[in-house]
Design a protein around this motif. Sequence first.
Motif, PDB file in Angstrom:
ATOM      1  N   PHE A 158       0.839  -1.193   0.000  1.00  0.00           N
ATOM      2  CA  PHE A 158       0.000   0.000   0.000  1.00  0.00           C
ATOM      3  C   PHE A 158       0.877   1.246   0.000  1.00  0.00           C
ATOM      4  N   ALA A 159       0.280   2.352  -0.395  1.00  0.00           N
ATOM      5  CA  ALA A 159       0.917   3.660  -0.289  1.00  0.00           C
ATOM      6  C   ALA A 159       0.287   4.404   0.877  1.00  0.00           C
ATOM      7  N   LEU A 160       0.992   5.376   1.405  1.00  0.00           N
ATOM      8  CA  LEU A 160       0.517   6.136   2.562  1.00  0.00           C
ATOM      9  C   LEU A 160       0.150   7.559   2.145  1.00  0.00           C
ATOM     10  N   TYR A 161      -0.977   8.032   2.647  1.00  0.00           N
ATOM     11  CA  TYR A 161      -1.323   9.451   2.595  1.00  0.00           C
ATOM     12  C   TYR A 161      -1.205   9.925   4.041  1.00  0.00           C
ATOM     13  N   THR A 162      -0.112  10.613   4.343  1.00  0.00           N
ATOM     14  CA  THR A 162       0.206  10.846   5.748  1.00  0.00           C
ATOM     15  C   THR A 162       0.959  12.149   5.944  1.00  0.00           C
ATOM     16  N   SER A 163       1.142  12.537   7.188  1.00  0.00           N
ATOM     17  CA  SER A 163       1.878  13.762   7.507  1.00  0.00           C
ATOM     18  C   SER A 163       3.344  13.597   7.123  1.00  0.00           C
ATOM     19  N   TYR A 164       3.952  14.736   6.736  1.00  0.00           N
ATOM     20  CA  TYR A 164       5.341  14.715   6.321  1.00  0.00           C
ATOM     21  C   TYR A 164       6.230  15.144   7.485  1.00  0.00           C
ATOM     22  N   LYS A 165       6.954  14.177   8.041  1.00  0.00           N
ATOM     23  CA  LYS A 165       7.935  14.429   9.104  1.00  0.00           C
ATOM     24  C   LYS A 165       7.359  15.270  10.246  1.00  0.00           C
ATOM     25  N   LYS A 166       6.187  14.864  10.722  1.00  0.00           N
ATOM     26  CA  LYS A 166       5.546  15.491  11.878  1.00  0.00           C
ATOM     27  C   LYS A 166       5.296  16.979  11.673  1.00  0.00           C
ATOM     28  N   THR A 167       5.009  17.364  10.431  1.00  0.00           N
ATOM     29  CA  THR A 167       4.659  18.746  10.127  1.00  0.00           C
ATOM     30  C   THR A 167       3.192  18.799   9.730  1.00  0.00           C
ATOM     31  N   ASP A 168       2.710  20.001   9.402  1.00  0.00           N
ATOM     32  CA  ASP A 168       1.327  20.156   8.965  1.00  0.00           C
ATOM     33  C   ASP A 168       1.132  19.764   7.512  1.00  0.00           C
ATOM     34  N   ARG A 169       2.226  19.595   6.789  1.00  0.00           N
ATOM     35  CA  ARG A 169       2.117  19.223   5.383  1.00  0.00           C
ATOM     36  C   ARG A 169       1.838  17.727   5.242  1.00  0.00           C
ATOM     37  N   LYS A 170       1.112  17.392   4.189  1.00  0.00           N
ATOM     38  CA  LYS A 170       0.803  16.002   3.888  1.00  0.00           C
ATOM     39  C   LYS A 170       1.763  15.482   2.821  1.00  0.00           C
ATOM     40  N   SER A 171       1.794  14.161   2.679  1.00  0.00           N
ATOM     41  CA  SER A 171       2.679  13.554   1.687  1.00  0.00           C
ATOM     42  C   SER A 171       2.119  12.214   1.245  1.00  0.00           C
ATOM     43  N   ILE A 172       2.586  11.780   0.087  1.00  0.00           N
ATOM     44  CA  ILE A 172       2.315  10.435  -0.415  1.00  0.00           C
ATOM     45  C   ILE A 172       3.614   9.651  -0.308  1.00  0.00           C
ATOM     46  N   GLN A 173       3.563   8.463   0.285  1.00  0.00           N
ATOM     47  CA  GLN A 173       4.769   7.668   0.486  1.00  0.00           C
ATOM     48  C   GLN A 173       4.505   6.202   0.142  1.00  0.00           C
ATOM     49  N   PHE A 174       5.504   5.570  -0.431  1.00  0.00           N
ATOM     50  CA  PHE A 174       5.501   4.118  -0.565  1.00  0.00           C
ATOM     51  C   PHE A 174       6.947   3.648  -0.472  1.00  0.00           C
ATOM     52  N   ARG A 175       7.132   2.375  -0.204  1.00  0.00           N
ATOM     53  CA  ARG A 175       8.476   1.879   0.094  1.00  0.00           C
ATOM     54  C   ARG A 175       8.852   0.747  -0.853  1.00  0.00           C
ATOM     55  N   VAL A 176      10.120   0.717  -1.251  1.00  0.00           N
ATOM     56  CA  VAL A 176      10.638  -0.346  -2.118  1.00  0.00           C
ATOM     57  C   VAL A 176      11.922  -0.897  -1.511  1.00  0.00           C
ATOM     58  N   ALA A 177      12.207  -2.136  -1.851  1.00  0.00           N
ATOM     59  CA  ALA A 177      13.457  -2.791  -1.431  1.00  0.00           C
ATOM     60  C   ALA A 177      13.837  -3.794  -2.502  1.00  0.00           C
ATOM     61  N   ASN A 178      15.114  -4.138  -2.554  1.00  0.00           N
ATOM     62  CA  ASN A 178      15.593  -5.134  -3.499  1.00  0.00           C
ATOM     63  C   ASN A 178      15.317  -6.517  -2.930  1.00  0.00           C
ATOM     64  N   LYS A 179      14.553  -7.316  -3.644  1.00  0.00           N
ATOM     65  CA  LYS A 179      14.191  -8.650  -3.157  1.00  0.00           C
ATOM     66  C   LYS A 179      15.360  -9.613  -3.265  1.00  0.00           C
ATOM     67  N   ARG A 180      16.299  -9.316  -4.179  1.00  0.00           N
ATOM     68  CA  ARG A 180      17.452 -10.174  -4.365  1.00  0.00           C
ATOM     69  C   ARG A 180      18.655  -9.605  -3.628  1.00  0.00           C
ATOM     70  N   SER A 181      19.743 -10.384  -3.629  1.00  0.00           N
ATOM     71  CA  SER A 181      20.963  -9.954  -2.956  1.00  0.00           C
ATOM     72  C   SER A 181      21.946  -9.297  -3.921  1.00  0.00           C
ATOM     73  N   ASN A 182      21.547  -9.154  -5.205  1.00  0.00           N
ATOM     74  CA  ASN A 182      22.433  -8.502  -6.163  1.00  0.00           C
ATOM     75  C   ASN A 182      22.458  -6.990  -5.923  1.00  0.00           C
ATOM     76  N   VAL A 183      23.365  -6.310  -6.589  1.00  0.00           N
ATOM     77  CA  VAL A 183      23.551  -4.878  -6.373  1.00  0.00           C
ATOM     78  C   VAL A 183      22.814  -4.100  -7.456  1.00  0.00           C
ATOM     79  N   LEU A 184      21.922  -3.196  -7.037  1.00  0.00           N
ATOM     80  CA  LEU A 184      21.254  -2.264  -7.940  1.00  0.00           C
ATOM     81  C   LEU A 184      21.826  -0.872  -7.698  1.00  0.00           C
ATOM     82  N   MET A 185      22.158  -0.179  -8.782  1.00  0.00           N
ATOM     83  CA  MET A 185      22.779   1.134  -8.665  1.00  0.00           C
ATOM     84  C   MET A 185      22.057   2.132  -9.558  1.00  0.00           C
ATOM     85  N   GLU A 186      22.272   3.421  -9.267  1.00  0.00           N
ATOM     86  CA  GLU A 186      21.736   4.524 -10.076  1.00  0.00           C
ATOM     87  C   GLU A 186      20.246   4.355 -10.330  1.00  0.00           C
TER      88      GLU A 186
END
Length: 314
Positions: A158-186
């Motif tokens: 899911f993505a988040l519709y949430t406060s940005y760093k405990k401020t009054d501004r809102k933000s859209i956030q989602f998170r990604v990670a490399n599922k493999r152990s290989n190196v991803l760059m740039e």
Amino acid sequence: MSYKEQDPGTGTYYYKKSKRLILQDGSFNVERIGSFGRFRTLYQWLVDTSWSVFFVLTGSVIFLFNLLFALLYLQIGLENISGAMVTHDGYKDLLTAFHFSVQTFSTVGYGALSPVGESASLVSSLEALLGLLISALSTGLLFARFSRPNAKLLFSNFALYTSYKKTDRKSIQFRVANKRSNVLMELEATVILSLEGKRKDGTYFREYFRLPLEVADIHFLPLTWTITHIIDEDSPMKNLSKKDLLEKEAELIILIKAYDDTYRENLYTRHSYHITEFQWEEQFERIFRVNNEGGFTMDVSRIDALKQKESHSE
């Protein structure tokens, strides 16, 4: 500042109300009919499908192929197979014919069973020829799957519709990670907001906005990357409430480009978050920590982990 985009390739006008453009697995929500090159399409599907589906399908084809020829050998008669013991037991005779079929298909030829007569020799020759063809196709597909570079980025569900760093501004956030152990760059991320509207004549249209990101590119991805759009005065989402986003079938279309150090190639990954896949006023919990040796430990399975909300007692 305007972030409005032209048609990114998914169309802008429709006669009926549409749903999401891209599914969560990155495939387009498009049913193709009347296209040519069915063999090529089948080959692409076999290369792209999951390993479990590939092995089940390949194993089923080989099993059914051998079963078909086993039935042919039974029709000809087991007495035309040297070394085969005719028991007149349907199951045992079928098993013997199946074993002979597998030996012929794989060209193993242990020597205990062999064809006798023209009929059995003709059928076994045909099976050996087709068996070589099927084995070659299976081996080619297996090699194509292993040699084909593809990114295995894990997206939060899911993505988040949430406060940005405990401020009054809102933000859209989602998170990604490399599922493999290989190196991803740039790595470079592009996020486009799709909004649907309705005209007076009853037709529908879509507008597209490229969302500016807090960090649009990073050099390495050994841990997680929380991709964030800040909803400020210039954001195309600044005046849109949750109700508005639901009515407009809001969707985040995501494209991430990365360089794979293993294959030495650029890789591309697509993803999408429909407005129904948003969480409201939540925060992601950090899923990596420094271990006793001073290195980092990350639990990729907890990519969806959220911080527990603080409870205040009266």
